[in-house]
Design a protein around this motif. Structure first.
Motif, PDB file in Angstrom:
ATOM      1  N   PHE A  78       6.968  -5.374  -2.804  1.00  0.00           N
ATOM      2  CA  PHE A  78       5.957  -5.071  -2.336  1.00  0.00           C
ATOM      3  C   PHE A  78       5.873  -5.042  -1.039  1.00  0.00           C
ATOM      4  O   PHE A  78       4.334  -4.535  -0.951  1.00  0.00           O
ATOM      5  N   MET A  82       2.534  -1.681  -0.324  1.00  0.00           N
ATOM      6  CA  MET A  82       1.495  -2.052  -0.030  1.00  0.00           C
ATOM      7  C   MET A  82       1.372  -2.123   1.691  1.00  0.00           C
ATOM      8  O   MET A  82       0.279  -1.377   1.803  1.00  0.00           O
ATOM      9  N   THR A 136       9.885  -0.441  -7.187  1.00  0.00           N
ATOM     10  CA  THR A 136       8.550  -1.511  -7.027  1.00  0.00           C
ATOM     11  C   THR A 136       7.538  -0.961  -6.015  1.00  0.00           C
ATOM     12  O   THR A 136       6.675  -1.224  -6.901  1.00  0.00           O
ATOM     13  N   VAL A 140       4.024  -0.811  -6.831  1.00  0.00           N
ATOM     14  CA  VAL A 140       2.510  -1.536  -5.913  1.00  0.00           C
ATOM     15  C   VAL A 140       1.351  -0.861  -5.427  1.00  0.00           C
ATOM     16  O   VAL A 140       0.696  -0.541  -5.406  1.00  0.00           O
ATOM     17  N   ALA A 144      -2.353  -0.411  -5.360  1.00  0.00           N
ATOM     18  CA  ALA A 144      -3.382  -1.178  -4.158  1.00  0.00           C
ATOM     19  C   ALA A 144      -4.184   0.253  -3.473  1.00  0.00           C
ATOM     20  O   ALA A 144      -5.179  -0.409  -2.400  1.00  0.00           O
ATOM     21  N   SER A 193      -0.831  -7.082  -7.059  1.00  0.00           N
ATOM     22  CA  SER A 193       0.299  -6.467  -6.327  1.00  0.00           C
ATOM     23  C   SER A 193       1.487  -7.478  -6.651  1.00  0.00           C
ATOM     24  O   SER A 193       2.271  -7.020  -7.197  1.00  0.00           O
ATOM     25  N   ALA A 197       4.339  -6.320  -8.573  1.00  0.00           N
ATOM     26  CA  ALA A 197       5.735  -6.596  -8.324  1.00  0.00           C
ATOM     27  C   ALA A 197       7.173  -7.067  -8.662  1.00  0.00           C
ATOM     28  O   ALA A 197       8.291  -6.768  -8.453  1.00  0.00           O
TER      29      ALA A 197
END
Length: 262
Positions: A78, A82, A136, A140, A144, A193, A197
């Motif tokens: 995550f 992000m 992962t 995400v 995003a 997210s 995640a």
């Protein structure tokens, strides 16, 4: 009171949806009795397995040990996803040529199934935490990126023009106007997210590391450990909803405080 009212307005529909989900779960097993009690576990079965059964403490410990690994993997992916989305979105907004060149590539990569990418990721980054983190982060990153970039591009044009009139650069306009205006979009991307995640971490553990809840779920099926399977699904779903709610509460507090300072 405004912040509390907004938080309550956010959490109440979430609690209602969760209650409906449990009801649908119970009704589904009643509507399809052919699934059978051996495979299909009801909410009361899961409660008994995790709480009231004599072996419940040991069962909880096993699931929570696996959950700790999954949460660690999800948190790493995550964070990477992000941060990557924020940086790339800012670059795309500042430099249209870069956006026009690389956005189609990003969309093409997004269309490739993660199952197809996972062998390459595992080959490059290994079957440990690094490989799961990359898988992962991929889950995400792309949603995003689109949400944050949309938020940055919807910054008030008049405020951007004022910055330009006073000699500000594009970076100054981005920092003073676009980023504050995009805060709701950033929090929306974060809320979306968080469950992504967890899903990415589960998939990465299944395809890559062989540890955590992702691997445990797959191992439970051939061993006929259906109680553990259902309980693990319930736990990871509850954690996903809890984290989603936590990000939503932080969003309401931050945006309310931000609005009060304007």
């Amino acid at each position: 009171m405004t912040a509390l009212r907004r938080i309550g307005g956010f959490l109440l529909p979430l609690a209602i949806s969760l209650a409906l989900l449990v009801g649908i779960w119970a009704l589904f097993l009643r509507a399809f009795p052919q699934i059978g009690p051996r495979v299909g576990k009801t909410p009361s079965d899961v409660w008994r397995y995790l709480v009231t059964a004599p072996a419940a403490p040991a069962a909880r410990q096993e699931i929570f040990d696996d959950l700790t690994i999954t949460l660690r993997d999800a948190a790493a992916g995550f964070t990477v996803g992000m941060l990557g989305a924020l940086v790339v979105a800012m670059v795309f907004v500042l430099y249209s040529t870069v956006r026009q060149t690389f956005m189609p590539v990003a969309l093409l990569l997004r269309s490739v199934p993660l199952v197809a990418l996972s062998p390459i990721v595992v080959l490059v980054f290994g079957r440990g935490t690094a490989g799961v983190t990359v898988l992962t982060a991929i889950v995400v990153f792309f949603p995003a990126l689109v949400i944050v970039m949309t938020g940055l591009r919807e910054a008030p044009s008049q405020a951007t023009e004022v910055v330009a009139v006073y000699g500000g650069t594009r970076w100054t306009a981005l920092r003073l106007v676009a980023i504050p205006a995009a805060l709701p979009a950033v929090f929306t991307a974060a809320r979306i997210s968080v469950p992504g995640a967890l899903i990415g971490a589960l998939l990465g553990e299944w395809l890559g590391s062989g540890t955590g809840l992702g691997a445990s779920l797959v191992r439970a099926i051939p061993l006929f450990q259906y109680n553990r399977l259902w309980a693990s699904i319930v736990v990871v779903t509850a954690v996903s909803v809890l984290l989603y709610a936590l990000v939503g509460v932080i969003e309401k507090l931050v945006l309310t405080g931000f609005a009060a300072t304007e």
